[in-house]
Structure formats: structure tokens, C-alpha cells
Design a protein around this motif. Structure first.
Motif, PDB file in Angstrom:
ATOM      1  N   CYS A 453       7.932   1.484  -8.353  1.00 51.81           N
ATOM      2  CA  CYS A 453       8.864   2.198  -7.456  1.00 51.81           C
ATOM      3  C   CYS A 453       8.575   3.694  -7.468  1.00 51.81           C
ATOM      4  O   CYS A 453       8.589   4.347  -6.423  1.00 51.81           O
ATOM      5  N   TRP A 456       5.420   4.403  -5.531  1.00 52.03           N
ATOM      6  CA  TRP A 456       5.651   4.218  -4.093  1.00 52.03           C
ATOM      7  C   TRP A 456       6.481   5.382  -3.534  1.00 52.03           C
ATOM      8  O   TRP A 456       6.138   5.979  -2.511  1.00 52.03           O
ATOM      9  N   ALA A 457       7.553   5.729  -4.250  1.00 52.19           N
ATOM     10  CA  ALA A 457       8.445   6.797  -3.768  1.00 52.19           C
ATOM     11  C   ALA A 457       7.710   8.133  -3.728  1.00 52.19           C
ATOM     12  O   ALA A 457       7.839   8.892  -2.758  1.00 52.19           O
ATOM     13  N   THR A 458       6.905   8.403  -4.760  1.00 51.45           N
ATOM     14  CA  THR A 458       6.213   9.699  -4.770  1.00 51.45           C
ATOM     15  C   THR A 458       5.168   9.753  -3.652  1.00 51.45           C
ATOM     16  O   THR A 458       4.954  10.806  -3.056  1.00 51.45           O
ATOM     17  N   ALA A 459       4.547   8.595  -3.358  1.00 54.85           N
ATOM     18  CA  ALA A 459       3.569   8.578  -2.255  1.00 54.85           C
ATOM     19  C   ALA A 459       4.270   8.920  -0.942  1.00 54.85           C
ATOM     20  O   ALA A 459       3.752   9.683  -0.126  1.00 54.85           O
ATOM     21  N   CYS A 460       5.468   8.359  -0.747  1.00 59.82           N
ATOM     22  CA  CYS A 460       6.205   8.613   0.503  1.00 59.82           C
ATOM     23  C   CYS A 460       6.687  10.062   0.566  1.00 59.82           C
ATOM     24  O   CYS A 460       6.673  10.689   1.624  1.00 59.82           O
ATOM     25  N   LEU A 461       7.126  10.577  -0.583  1.00 63.13           N
ATOM     26  CA  LEU A 461       7.760  11.903  -0.574  1.00 63.13           C
ATOM     27  C   LEU A 461       6.772  13.060  -0.709  1.00 63.13           C
ATOM     28  O   LEU A 461       7.123  14.209  -0.427  1.00 63.13           O
TER      29      LEU A 461
END
Ligand SMILES: Cc1cc2nc3c(=O)[nH]c(=O)nc-3n(C[C@H](O)[C@H](O)[C@H](O)COP(=O)(O)OP(=O)(O)OC[C@H]3O[C@@H](n4cnc5c(N)ncnc54)[C@H](O)[C@@H]3O)c2cc1C
Length: 483
Positions: A453, A456-461
Motif C-alpha cells: 500500500c 502504491w500510494a507513494t507512486a500515486c502521490l
């Protein structure tokens, strides 16, 4: 007998259930946002301070019998979450297992307990005419066992490779309370797996003959020149260690310490040479061939003396997001250029260690303030360096808990499969440092992998985070630059 009674009977004053003590064992040196920490059971319910291999074996037997997760801990300096519990349980503090067991000056080896601190070891070896082959820049505080369990490179890695290359043999305690001696391929799965397969109770290290070190400092105009220079050094037996910082790092350090930056542009390469073999004129010639110049002896001495304090720049943050990766020398120029483009306006410093085999272990420090509201969002910046490096042949540095979802990439498929098989065979209830080889799983949603998670979250943000200015305590007069 209850678990608490059994633990008190086995360890007396060396076991603690005191909430104050437990609180001091629920984090490492990394600064993770509180909401993220709240997603795992990061506070242990027991702390055992082991003083011997027998204590470790007893603690593991107890954990086995009462179904208690165990998190081994050296000095918790790694910052990857590996020394933080993910399912509560017991923290096994190994910092008091710190005896130097035997020095063999004929074979250039030393046997140590896992909690021995690198700088102490260097001092203890000196009367025997020996010294550490490699050590991390956290040498004044980090432990031998912790570095092997974490994996890494540092001072001396240009000549001697990673910590793995200097460990000849280990003793490992398993959940059944037995201690096995392992070497070669049998030892391999225990390197970099953060104690997820067993707790290391002894290490035999290869040492180097002690001898005076001559520090030299060279300025190179850009990343391409620095790369060419580092390539030429690997074949020079006189060079023990080589590290590099960019002008942005020098500017931040100068600001933190109140002096003039050592270089205003380009890269500063610091060399440590075996004095008995050193040829300063030859280094100057190699530097000139790459468009570089030898700097003043005072700069070289300052860099060598300050080698154990890479985080000095942090105090002007007062926090630092750290992005870390390994990259082949050929990929460094493109990675450095991509970093400058991706972190515009940010004050970042870059530091790297040359590793034999044509690699660089790179740390990118992005100053910030963990106490500000948007810090959890800006943390995504720390993943930008790794993502850029991967495009240019780079790879993640280590797993710990936060990066356990990258374990396959870090270990390689074959080693990963072997580790997974051992884990299933020896620790089917995942009691040994759960969350480091797979997971950590959320307690209330145990099918959700927190590491995945986070990635994934850091890739999006990351694209959004890159645009946010860093929240520094003071504005810098010297913005970061890689060229
Ligand atoms: C200022 C600074 C500089 C640093 N420089 C470097 C560097 O140059 N190179 C580098 O690679 N890293 C570096 N690090 C990261 C870190 O210091 C190293 O990884 C370090 O050696 C870890 O040692 P430790 O005793 O703190 O281990 P810990 O952080 O306590 O533990 C690391 C992992 O190993 C496990 N573990 C600890 N002891 C044992 C054991 N006996 N048996 C089994 N598992 C165990 C823990 O559970 C954890 O998962 C640096 C960190 C800081 C803060």
C-alpha cells in the motif's frame, strides 16, 4: 504458568513490561507519520535485553511456546522499520550482547557477538594490527549483527564489497532454541532478511591489516566526469574507499555548520588511500584526465573526519526524507539528471558510496519538517529517487519492513524462493520478525499488505509531492544541484 511469569522467571530484571520502556522500543530512527504507525501494532508488550546467546535461545523458545512474535533489535539505526514490531509481541534487544569473543591475528579474523558496535570493534582490533574491512557511516552507534541482518555497503566497499563479503560464518538461533553454525551458501538466506529466519548470535568477520589512511579530495565538474573518475579507481589497489557528494549536499552541510561550501558546483569525491601505497601524483593525474582537480588537504581531512556524520545536514530540516538506491555507474549520469529535473526548487543533497563491481549506493537527502501537516504527503518524495534509478538500471537498497514488498527484487528470484521455503518450514506461524519477509499485514484487514500500500500510494502521490516545496526551518541560500 502464564507467559509473563515464564518470562520473569527466565530473565528477571532483563525483561520489562513497563509501558514507558515499551514506548522507547516502538520506533527506529526513521520518522514515519503517526497515522501510518497506528496501522500496525508497533508497540511491543515485552522487551527482553539479552546478554548472551543462551538468553537469545531462551527468549525464542519462550516465544515459540506462547506464540509471541519476536523483533530482534540492534541499535534501531536502519530506519527501514525492520527493528519495529508489526504485530506487537517481544522486542529482543541485542545491544548488550556486545563481547568480542576472539581475535585471530594470523588469519585476520574476529569473532563477535551481534551487538558489538562497529567503532568499538575498530578500536579493539587496533592492538592486534587489524581493522574493519567495511563499516557503515553509522559506525559509532550501529551493530555488527544489525548491519549483516539489514545488508548494506559503506566505507571500504570499493575495495571489499558489502558486509556480506566480510562475514565468514555466523551462529543463528531458531525458534526451537537451537543454535546452528552456518557459512557459505547456508548462511546466505540470513543476510538481509532482518532476522526473519533466526537471530544471529555470533559472527566471524574477515579483517584488514590496520594502517594509516591518507584522505584525498577531488572536485569533478559533473556527473559524467565523476563516473569516469570512479571507474578508474577500482583497479587502483591503493584506494580503500571512495564516496561522492554533490554541490547541493556541500551547500546544505556548510549552512548547517556555518562555513563556506567545499565546492560550489559539480561533485566532490572523497578518497581514502592506504598511505603505504598512496601515490598522490597519480590520483591528481587521473582526476585531471577526467577534467577534475585535487582539492586542498584541509578539505580532504574534513571529509574523512566527518565520515561518520552524514546526517549533519538534517538539523536545518529538522527532518530529512531519505531516498536510497543502488545503481550501476553507467546509470548514474542519467539518474542524477533525472533527479535534478524531478525535484525542482527542492533543497536536496546527494551522497554515494562506490562499491566494487562498478556500482554506486546513493542516498538522496530531501530536507523537511516531520511535524508539519503535509509531511505525510511530502514523504512520497522519498520514493522519487528510487523510481528514477530503476529506469536506469538501479535497484532498491534494502527491505526492512517498509520495503518488504520489494523483497523479490532485492533478493532476486532464486534467493527469495529459498528464503520463503525456509520461512515456511521453520516459522510457519510467522513469529520471527513478522512483516519483514512478507507483509506487514494490517491487523484489522489481514489480507492487506501495508508495504505494498505504501509503495502504491507513494507512486500515486509522488508527482504531487514533488511540486510541494520542502518545509524547512530556514530557507537555503544554496539550492541543491547535481551538476
Ligand atoms: C547516520 C546513519 C548512517 C548510516 N550509514 C549507513 C551506511 O553507510 N551503510 C548502510 O548500509 N547503512 C547505513 N545506515 C543504516 C543503518 O545504520 C545500518 O543498516 C546499521 O548497520 C543497522 O545496525 P543497527 O544495529 O542499528 O540495526 P537495527 O536497525 O537495530 O536492525 C536492522 C535489522 O536487523 C535486524 N537485526 C538486528 N540485529 C539482529 C540480529 N542479531 N539477528 C537478526 N536480526 C537482527 C533487526 O530486526 C532489523 O530488521 C545508516 C544509518 C544512519 C542513521
Amino acid at each position: 504458568m502464564t507467559y509473563q511469569e515464564a518470562a520473569e522467571r527466565a530473565f528477571g530484571k532483563a525483561v520489562s513490561f513497563d509501558p514507558q520502556i515499551l514506548r522507547s522500543y516502538d520506533h527506529d530512527l526513521g520518522e514515519m507519520p503517526r497515522p501510518l504507525m497506528a496501522l500496525i501494532q508497533h508497540r511491543p508488550h515485552t522487551v527482553v535485553v539479552a546478554r548472551s546467546a543462551a538468553d537469545v535461545a531462551t527468549a525464542l523458545s519462550l516465544a515459540e511456546r506462547y506464540d509471541v512474535p519476536v523483533t530482534p533489535r540492534g541499535q534501531a539505526s536502519a530506519g527501514y522499520g525492520g527493528a519495529i514490531p508489526s504485530r506487537g509481541g517481544m522486542v529482543l534487544d541485542l545491544s548488550n550482547c556486545n563481547r568480542i569473543l576472539a581475535v585471530d591475528a594470523d588469519k585476520n579474523t574476529v569473532d563477535v557477538e551481534p551487538g558489538v558496535v562497529w567503532e568499538d570493534l575498530s578500536r579493539a582490533l587496533a592492538p592486534h594490527g587489524l581493522d574493519n574491512r567495511v563499516c557503515p557511516t553509522s559506525a559509532p552507534s550501529s551493530t555488527v549483527g544489525g548491519w549483516f541482518a539489514m545488508g548494506g555497503v559503506g566505507i571500504g566497499s570499493l575495495r571489499y564489497g558489502s558486509i556480506r563479503d566480510s562475514v565468514l560464518e555466523i551462529d543463528v538461533a531458531g525458534l526451537d532454541g537451537t543454535i546452528r553454525t552456518l557459512a557459505g551458501a547456508d548462511m546466505e538466506p540470513f543476510h538481509q532478511t532482518c532476522g526473519g529466519l533466526g537471530v544471529i548470535t555470533r559472527l566471524r568477520l574477515a579483517c584488514r591489516p590496520a594502517g594509516a589512511i591518507l584522505p584525498l579530495a577531488v572536485r569533478l565538474p559533473d556527473a559524467a566526469a565523476a563516473t569516469r573518475f570512479l571507474e578508474t579507481l577500482e583497479t587502483s589497489p591503493a584506494v580503500y574507499s571512495a564516496s561522492l557528494v554533490n554541490a547541493g549536499y556541500c551547500a546544505l552541510r556548510a549552512e548547517a555548520e556555518g562555513h563556506v561550501p567545499a565546492i560550489a558546483s559539480g561533485f566532490l569525491v572523497s578518497l581514502a588511500l592506504f598511505e603505504s601505497q598512496a601515490d598522490t601524483a597519480e590520483i591528481a593525474r587521473l582526476a585531471a584526465a577526467c577534467g577534475g582537480e585535487l582539492l586542498d588537504d584541509a578539505v580532504a581531512a574534513m571529509e574523512w573526519e566527518g565520515r561518520y556524520y552524514p546526517m549533519r545536514i538534517k538539523k536545518i530540516g529538522p527532518s530529512a526524507l531519505v531516498g536510497e538506491f543502488i545503481v550501476p555507474l553507467q546509470g548514474f549520469v542519467a539518474t542524477a539528471a533525472a533527479l535534478t529535473a524531478a525535484l525542482p526548487g527542492d533543497c536536496f543533497g546527494l551522497e554515494a558510496f562506490a562499491v566494487c563491481g562498478g556500482k554506486l549506493a546513493v542516498l538522496v537527502y530531501i530536507l523537511d519538517d516531520a511535524k508539519t501537516l503535509l509531511y505525510p504527503l511530502r514523504m512520497a518524495k522519498a520514493m522519487i529517487p528510487l523510481r528514477l534509478a530503476i529506469r536506469h538500471g538501479g535497484a532498491p537498497y534494502a527491505t526492512g519492513m517498509w520495503f518488504s514488498a520489494l523483497a523479490r527484487t532485492i533478493y532476486g528470484q532464486d534467493k527469495y524462493k529459498r528464503i520463503a521455503r525456509l520461512k515456511t518450514a521453520q516459522d510457519s506461524r510467522d513469529l520471527l520478525n513478522p512483516g519483514t519477509i512478507s507483509g506487514p499485514w494490517l491487523p484489522f484487514l489481514p489480507f492487506i499488505n501495508l508495504s505494498r500500500c505504501i509503495l502504491w500510494a507513494t507512486a500515486c502521490l509522488a508527482p504531487l509531492a514533488a511540486r510541494l516545496p520542502c518545509a524547512r526551518r530556514r530557507a537555503s541560500k544554496h539550492p541543491g544541484a547535481t551538476s
